[in-house]
Design an enzyme around this catalytic site. Sequence first.
Site, PDB file in Angstrom:
ATOM      1  N   ARG A 148     -14.086   5.953  97.238  1.00 30.91           N
ATOM      2  CA  ARG A 148     -15.166   6.938  97.154  1.00 30.91           C
ATOM      3  C   ARG A 148     -15.858   6.871  95.795  1.00 30.91           C
ATOM      4  O   ARG A 148     -17.094   7.006  95.705  1.00 30.91           O
ATOM      5  CB  ARG A 148     -14.601   8.334  97.406  1.00 30.91           C
ATOM      6  CG  ARG A 148     -15.657   9.438  97.453  1.00 30.91           C
ATOM      7  CD  ARG A 148     -15.050  10.739  97.970  1.00 30.91           C
ATOM      8  NE  ARG A 148     -16.057  11.786  98.078  1.00 30.91           N
ATOM      9  CZ  ARG A 148     -16.251  12.729  97.173  1.00 30.91           C
ATOM     10  NH1 ARG A 148     -15.502  12.754  96.075  1.00 30.91           N
ATOM     11  NH2 ARG A 148     -17.182  13.652  97.332  1.00 30.91           N
ATOM     12  N   HIS A 191     -19.847   6.266  95.344  1.00 30.67           N
ATOM     13  CA  HIS A 191     -20.700   7.204  94.619  1.00 30.67           C
ATOM     14  C   HIS A 191     -21.302   6.563  93.367  1.00 30.67           C
ATOM     15  O   HIS A 191     -22.416   6.910  92.968  1.00 30.67           O
ATOM     16  CB  HIS A 191     -19.907   8.453  94.248  1.00 30.67           C
ATOM     17  CG  HIS A 191     -19.742   9.413  95.389  1.00 30.67           C
ATOM     18  ND1 HIS A 191     -19.744  10.774  95.235  1.00 30.67           N
ATOM     19  CD2 HIS A 191     -19.587   9.191  96.716  1.00 30.67           C
ATOM     20  CE1 HIS A 191     -19.593  11.351  96.408  1.00 30.67           C
ATOM     21  NE2 HIS A 191     -19.491  10.416  97.325  1.00 30.67           N
ATOM     22  N   ASN A 220     -19.801  15.426  93.207  1.00 25.73           N
ATOM     23  CA  ASN A 220     -18.635  14.904  92.497  1.00 25.73           C
ATOM     24  C   ASN A 220     -17.769  15.971  91.843  1.00 25.73           C
ATOM     25  O   ASN A 220     -16.555  15.790  91.703  1.00 25.73           O
ATOM     26  CB  ASN A 220     -19.085  13.922  91.405  1.00 25.73           C
ATOM     27  CG  ASN A 220     -19.804  12.717  91.968  1.00 25.73           C
ATOM     28  OD1 ASN A 220     -19.488  12.236  93.051  1.00 25.73           O
ATOM     29  ND2 ASN A 220     -20.794  12.220  91.231  1.00 25.73           N
ATOM     30  N   HIS A 224     -14.071   6.491 105.915  1.00 25.77           N
ATOM     31  CA  HIS A 224     -13.438   7.780 106.187  1.00 25.77           C
ATOM     32  C   HIS A 224     -12.216   7.639 107.091  1.00 25.77           C
ATOM     33  O   HIS A 224     -11.657   8.644 107.531  1.00 25.77           O
ATOM     34  CB  HIS A 224     -14.447   8.743 106.818  1.00 25.77           C
ATOM     35  CG  HIS A 224     -15.406   9.325 105.836  1.00 25.77           C
ATOM     36  ND1 HIS A 224     -16.383  10.232 106.174  1.00 25.77           N
ATOM     37  CD2 HIS A 224     -15.537   9.123 104.485  1.00 25.77           C
ATOM     38  CE1 HIS A 224     -17.083  10.559 105.093  1.00 25.77           C
ATOM     39  NE2 HIS A 224     -16.583   9.889 104.058  1.00 25.77           N
TER      40      HIS A 224
END
Length: 298
Positions: A62, A66, A94, A173
């Site tokens: 992740r 990001h 975040n 995911h």
Amino acid sequence: MATLSDRVFFFCFLSLLACAAINGQLSPTFYGSTCPNLQSIVRSAMRQAVNKEPRMGASILRLFFHDCFVNGCDGSILLDDTSSFTGEKSAGPNANSARGFEVIDTIKSNVEAACKATVSCADILALAARDGVVLSAANSNLPGPGSSLSQLVSSFAAKGLSARDMTALSGAHTIGQARCTSFRSHIYNDANVNASFAALRKQNCPSSGGDSNLAPLDLQTPTTFDNKYYQNLVVRKGLLHSDQELFNGGSQDSLVRQYSNNPAVFNGDFTSAMVKMGNISPLTGTKGQIRLNCRKVN
């Protein structure tokens, strides 16, 4: 023990994702002579981190996602805020959510001990994300858990990624967990959710309070990287609103069903999409710096 498909997937990542710049061009062999043990150093630290906490593989993946979506894959998400600088860590998507920074600190320290001032923080993050998968403008650029399908497609298209790339990358995911505040609206308000699944998730996510309570993003195999995420979507057991949007009578339904039935197709598309995402505006040549501490500029 890793299966054959796991090993094939690993070497696809090894050859395609683990890249740095040579004269402004990305190359998987960039550190071959300057830091020959880089791969094993990163993999060893990630193995320890994932063994200690299986969720960590998803957390590092992740971070990589990001990082790349905001101003390109430059490792900027690792920078701490200072009195004169506000970075990405405190941005809405975040804050109190992005995690795993200490793992990157450990890897960077180990790499520096072996190859001082040689390997960039961005490349360390990319390698750690790769190993995490195998082993197990920030406020506006990142698609949120409440995004619609059209918003997801547009957000990824703005980064040069196709709708197919978006659906494949969403398969990340299949590992990790989400906070109650990210999926509360979906299980309480949306109609496209399996009733028994919603009832299960409500046990740990009340209509008010418990914002930080966690639930696995993949109901079936939350610590294994596989295609079960898509199988969940087909039976309307996606945890996030944005997850279930991929299978909700729209343009990605057929692809989701294909991924749910064919893990090889998913693995291939995910690898390709990760490489494309890893090429989003990296700093090459003299445009960046090899930070000695990933949390601050030199």
